[in-house]
Design a protein around this motif. Structure first.
Motif, short mmCIF file in Angstrom:
data_model
loop_
_atom_site.label_atom_id
_atom_site.label_comp_id
_atom_site.label_asym_id
_atom_site.label_seq_id
_atom_site.Cartn_x
_atom_site.Cartn_y
_atom_site.Cartn_z
N ARG A 1 33.31 -55.08 25.42
CA ARG A 1 32.47 -56.10 26.02
C ARG A 1 32.57 -57.41 25.27
O ARG A 1 32.35 -57.47 24.07
N ILE A 2 32.89 -58.47 26.00
CA ILE A 2 32.99 -59.79 25.39
C ILE A 2 31.68 -60.15 24.71
O ILE A 2 31.69 -60.73 23.61
N SER A 3 30.57 -59.80 25.31
CA SER A 3 29.26 -60.18 24.77
C SER A 3 28.94 -59.49 23.45
O SER A 3 28.01 -59.89 22.76
N SER A 4 29.70 -58.45 23.09
CA SER A 4 29.45 -57.76 21.82
C SER A 4 29.92 -58.56 20.62
O SER A 4 29.50 -58.32 19.50
N TYR A 5 30.80 -59.52 20.84
CA TYR A 5 31.48 -60.20 19.75
C TYR A 5 30.80 -61.51 19.39
O TYR A 5 30.43 -62.30 20.25
N ASP A 6 30.67 -61.70 18.08
CA ASP A 6 29.92 -62.84 17.56
C ASP A 6 30.80 -64.04 17.25
O ASP A 6 30.34 -65.19 17.32
N TYR A 7 32.03 -63.77 16.87
CA TYR A 7 32.93 -64.85 16.45
C TYR A 7 34.28 -64.69 17.14
O TYR A 7 34.76 -63.57 17.32
#
Length: 124
Positions: A107-113
């Protein structure tokens, strides 16, 4: 300040290899799930591969399983994506990303940076 910088992209003939690198600063990669994504023109960004925060697990999209390998060098705070048997449909901008909380790897939304991306072009 966290930075992710991808490198290693370029133009390659179908069937050839490329190795992408993602150099990081401001974080400790061993504590993050590190993902590789790609985005082709006119298409959504999609996950390619990921390495769990402990390094014990790797995940791959079906389209690259058996051809791509993700790895990390904790001492260098760098992650890699070895791409073999490249196909024209692998052409895209490739991004690395870091997830601090161990969410769903795809999931793209899981990534912070996120890095700025590196272009990979595979000619037929």
């Amino acid at each position: 300040q966290v930075q992710l910088v991808e490198s290693g992209g370029g133009l390659v003939q179908a069937g050839g290899p490329l190795r992408l690198s993602c150099a990081t600063s401001g974080l400790i990669v061993s504590r993050y799930t590190m993902g590789w994504f790609r985005q082709a023109p006119g298409r959504d960004r999609e996950v390619v591969a990921a390495v769990s925060w402990g390094g014990g697990r790797t995940y791959y999209a079906d389209s690259v399983t058996g051809r791509f390998a993700a790895s990390r060098d904790n001492a260098k705070n760098t992650v890699y994506l070895q791409m073999n048997s490249l196909k024209p449909e692998d052409t895209a901008v490739y991004y690395c990303a870091a997830d601090a909380l161990g969410g769903s790897y795809n999931r793209i939304s899981s990534y912070d940076y996120w890095g700025q991306g590196t272009q990979v072009t595979v000619s037929s």
